[in-house]
Design an enzyme around this catalytic site. Sequence first.
Site, PDB file in Angstrom:
ATOM      1  N   HIS A 279       0.812  -1.229   0.000  1.00 43.63           N
ATOM      2  CA  HIS A 279       0.000   0.000   0.000  1.00 43.63           C
ATOM      3  C   HIS A 279       0.843   1.277   0.000  1.00 43.63           C
ATOM      4  O   HIS A 279       1.799   1.413   0.765  1.00 43.63           O
ATOM      5  CB  HIS A 279      -1.053   0.005   1.102  1.00 43.63           C
ATOM      6  N   ASP A 291       6.149   0.503   6.742  1.00 43.81           N
ATOM      7  CA  ASP A 291       4.701   0.317   6.552  1.00 43.81           C
ATOM      8  C   ASP A 291       4.141   1.423   5.682  1.00 43.81           C
ATOM      9  O   ASP A 291       3.784   2.486   6.173  1.00 43.81           O
ATOM     10  CB  ASP A 291       4.012   0.288   7.924  1.00 43.81           C
ATOM     11  N   GLU A 325      -4.899   1.747   2.570  1.00 43.97           N
ATOM     12  CA  GLU A 325      -5.017   0.556   3.411  1.00 43.97           C
ATOM     13  C   GLU A 325      -5.234   0.960   4.856  1.00 43.97           C
ATOM     14  O   GLU A 325      -5.990   0.330   5.577  1.00 43.97           O
ATOM     15  CB  GLU A 325      -3.739  -0.301   3.292  1.00 43.97           C
ATOM     16  N   HIS A 423       3.623   2.558  12.630  1.00 41.57           N
ATOM     17  CA  HIS A 423       2.714   3.704  12.834  1.00 41.57           C
ATOM     18  C   HIS A 423       3.290   4.775  13.758  1.00 41.57           C
ATOM     19  O   HIS A 423       2.531   5.571  14.320  1.00 41.57           O
ATOM     20  CB  HIS A 423       1.355   3.236  13.395  1.00 41.57           C
TER      21      HIS A 423
END
Lengths: 467, 467
Positions: A279, A291, A325, A423
């Site tokens: 993503h 990520d 995502e 995150h």
Amino acid sequence: MKTSLSFILILFSYSFCVAQTDEAALKTIYKQSLTNGKSYQWLGYLSNTIGGRLSGSTNAELAVQYTKKELEKLGLDKVWLQPVMVPKWVRGEKEMAYFVSNNEFNKVNICALGGSVATPENGLKAKVIEVGSYEDLKDLGEAKIKGKIVFINRALQPDLINTFEAYGGCSVERYRGAAEAAKYGAVGTIVRSLSSRQDDYPHTGSMSYGDLPIEKRIPSAAISTNDAVKLSEALKQNKDLEFFFEMSCQQFDDVQSYNVIGEITGNEFPNEYIVVGGHLDSWDLGDGAHDDGAGVVQSMDVLRLLKESGIKPKRSIRVVLFMNEENGLRGGRKYAEVAKAKGEKHVFALESDSGGFTPRGFSFDGSELMLQKIDAWRPLFKPYLIHYFEKGYSGADIGPLKDDGILLAGLRPDSQRYFDHHHAANDTFEHVNKRELELGAATMTALVYLVDKYGVETTLKMKEIKD
Amino acid sequence: MKTSLSFILILFSYSFCVAQTDEAALKTIYKQSLTNGKSYQWLGYLSNTIGGRLSGSTNAELAVQYTKKELEKLGLDKVWLQPVMVPKWVRGEKEMAYFVSNNEFNKVNICALGGSVATPENGLKAKVIEVGSYEDLKDLGEAKIKGKIVFINRALQPDLINTFEAYGGCSVERYRGAAEAAKYGAVGTIVRSLSSRQDDYPHTGSMSYGDLPIEKRIPSAAISTNDAVKLSEALKQNKDLEFFFEMSCQQFDDVQSYNVIGEITGNEFPNEYIVVGGHLDSWDLGDGAHDDGAGVVQSMDVLRLLKESGIKPKRSIRVVLFMNEENGLRGGRKYAEVAKAKGEKHVFALESDSGGFTPRGFSFDGSELMLQKIDAWRPLFKPYLIHYFEKGYSGADIGPLKDDGILLAGLRPDSQRYFDHHHAANDTFEHVNKRELELGAATMTALVYLVDKYGVETTLKMKEIKD
Ligand SMILES: [Zn+2]
Ligand SMILES: [Zn+2]
């Protein structure tokens, strides 16, 4: 007895011939990735030049344009953008939080969870009630919760070897905590960061108010693991301490965005599709290198490595860089919706969304027969220390493609460091190792090469015969 | 046929019972390490409070005292120091180097190789001749080498999956380069750092002049990979450029030091010894967190984790923290010499000296029958993603213990990042991940538990019967 033996011998010699050729192909693929890979360079641009790519942001659109342009340079058969409307949530000013205990001022590291409403303009101050899980709220009841900030202090279970299991066990607290606490009259929630490390970084991530009406929604933040411990200790001393936090996040109307897609058209079965993807969007605190910048650049490099290795696929191989995502899955849903509407036959989809760490193998979501077929390829992967071939979850973005005829797979890199960065502001390029990233790209390419060459059809046909 | 089948069934049910109990033991060991391990805390002290621990330095002696004291706290049966004389080489002032090319001054990152002599007091300036390996020197001959600095620019081979193989291929350049170059009249050597990364860190490591007389010895330095590329480019433009470097390193007389040893005495076979260890000394540029602080603290924790897990070993388990692996191996040799002199029967030795990264398994140096026995334990390790059980090199410090009756093993962590840090200023605590380190300690403990419980004797006896 005689027939059996001949059959085994035929199988054996067949496997042997095949194995020789495939061994050479895998060797070429890994060598290309480790000596001539592009994934690390692409990741440097996405992470350092663009940065965090939250859906609906300018950075997300820059990432769309950049990856499209880079795919166009590869000489693929097609490159296009697939329009998709995405939510736009904006963090606003950096959050601020503190509590006072024993006349001592304690500044606290928090961040708004994605989707949260803001606090009132001058912040929110209230007493705190600590729970181990949102499930404890029911027992406490409204009397003990109303007017307070609910502090959900649940740590990832450290003795689970796969950190994704530990994360999976706790992520519901972040996702549902505020909605549940609001039902009992809480004025805010503070959720312990879903981190496998003790440090000062708060980790964001998506949360949802479910069907809670807008006027009942309460602000929800993540608190760093160090500060969660500190706050919990302080509450033991003084359960009446007051916690202050201030957040100015805001939800806007949906905006136009895109999945980025590139394709090598198959030369034998062009209407059978293999998808490889990650993503493009990321959270905003770091630069989204693990990520899922890693998954994006690895997926791009799969198509490039096939070409560089001189492999001409039988089936059509698509790289799909999914948008949104993190807080909506709109891109994944859109891709599957369009594929279904066009009647495109997807036979295999592989997602990389677990960080750019040393690859250990794959988890597969498909029939037993498909899994058996894959399992026979283990020896080919042994020289690359790829050993993990298990039934399990594949990935969020390819999930909507699921049907009986498709094999879904997720790359499984080593998971130990992932939730140190996930995150958070320390999900940055410098924490991605070039070789580890490149080994992941090669491992994905090797699997795509094998699935393209041998298909998942044979076993399906065998299954059909048996049924 | 009937006998065979019964035999298989007996074996099967035996394995089944054993496996159940051992599964529980391994689960306890891993849980202890991940929730209650001490390795990370110990490593923090060794790395941050003490720092680099070159043999003969004050820091090395502080590390001896610290680890002895920590072992004494564990309630082992014995803790002692084993005296050993070690070499003392001191780096002196930070090295300086530059070259001028196209009227541009280029500062270069170098460091003296361990064991090198100094440059003259005001440095050394000479023309440079670049080679791909010291083996090329012979073809060039004295005419082209005399009076010059030999620059050995050999990169680690990037497509080797195991980075130790790539390192092993090049380390001879660092070790022998200067001795070989001196034979042809070179005045110094500059060796490309044995790093798997392009960056600015020079990586030190041991070198030897062999039997070269003192007056013929020439200074030898490592150059960072980035600067190696830069120098090589500059030499293409101007082969007459002059390189300057200055180093004040010095070799002193040997000094007294120690191996640190702790023991849990076996309750059934107290005179059979199992050794687990790493090396206390490190290079001086970083704090030696990976090489080999990790191995030291993991080895210490093996004994502690056995105790915490309620395991009472049958055999005597020793942790040995070896001194002087890096530039002499005096500690490893001394331990084996004393063991032999005392007639101590060592049945198993396990070394951790490949960094504190996610453990993947072990390499074993022992008889085929021993290896078969170990291989049967694979299923026990599967839940911990430990999959690598191969015949191979064990470790430098336990090497001198080798004889027919002992099984030697080396922990094999993931190798991708090791040579980014190895012997360089960035081998520091912050690059060790707590969970990865703890998983290594648990994996070592699990193997020690199994070897202690089942021995390597049974298979040996079977072998003796067969012979
Ligand atoms: Zn992701
Ligand atoms: Zn070492």
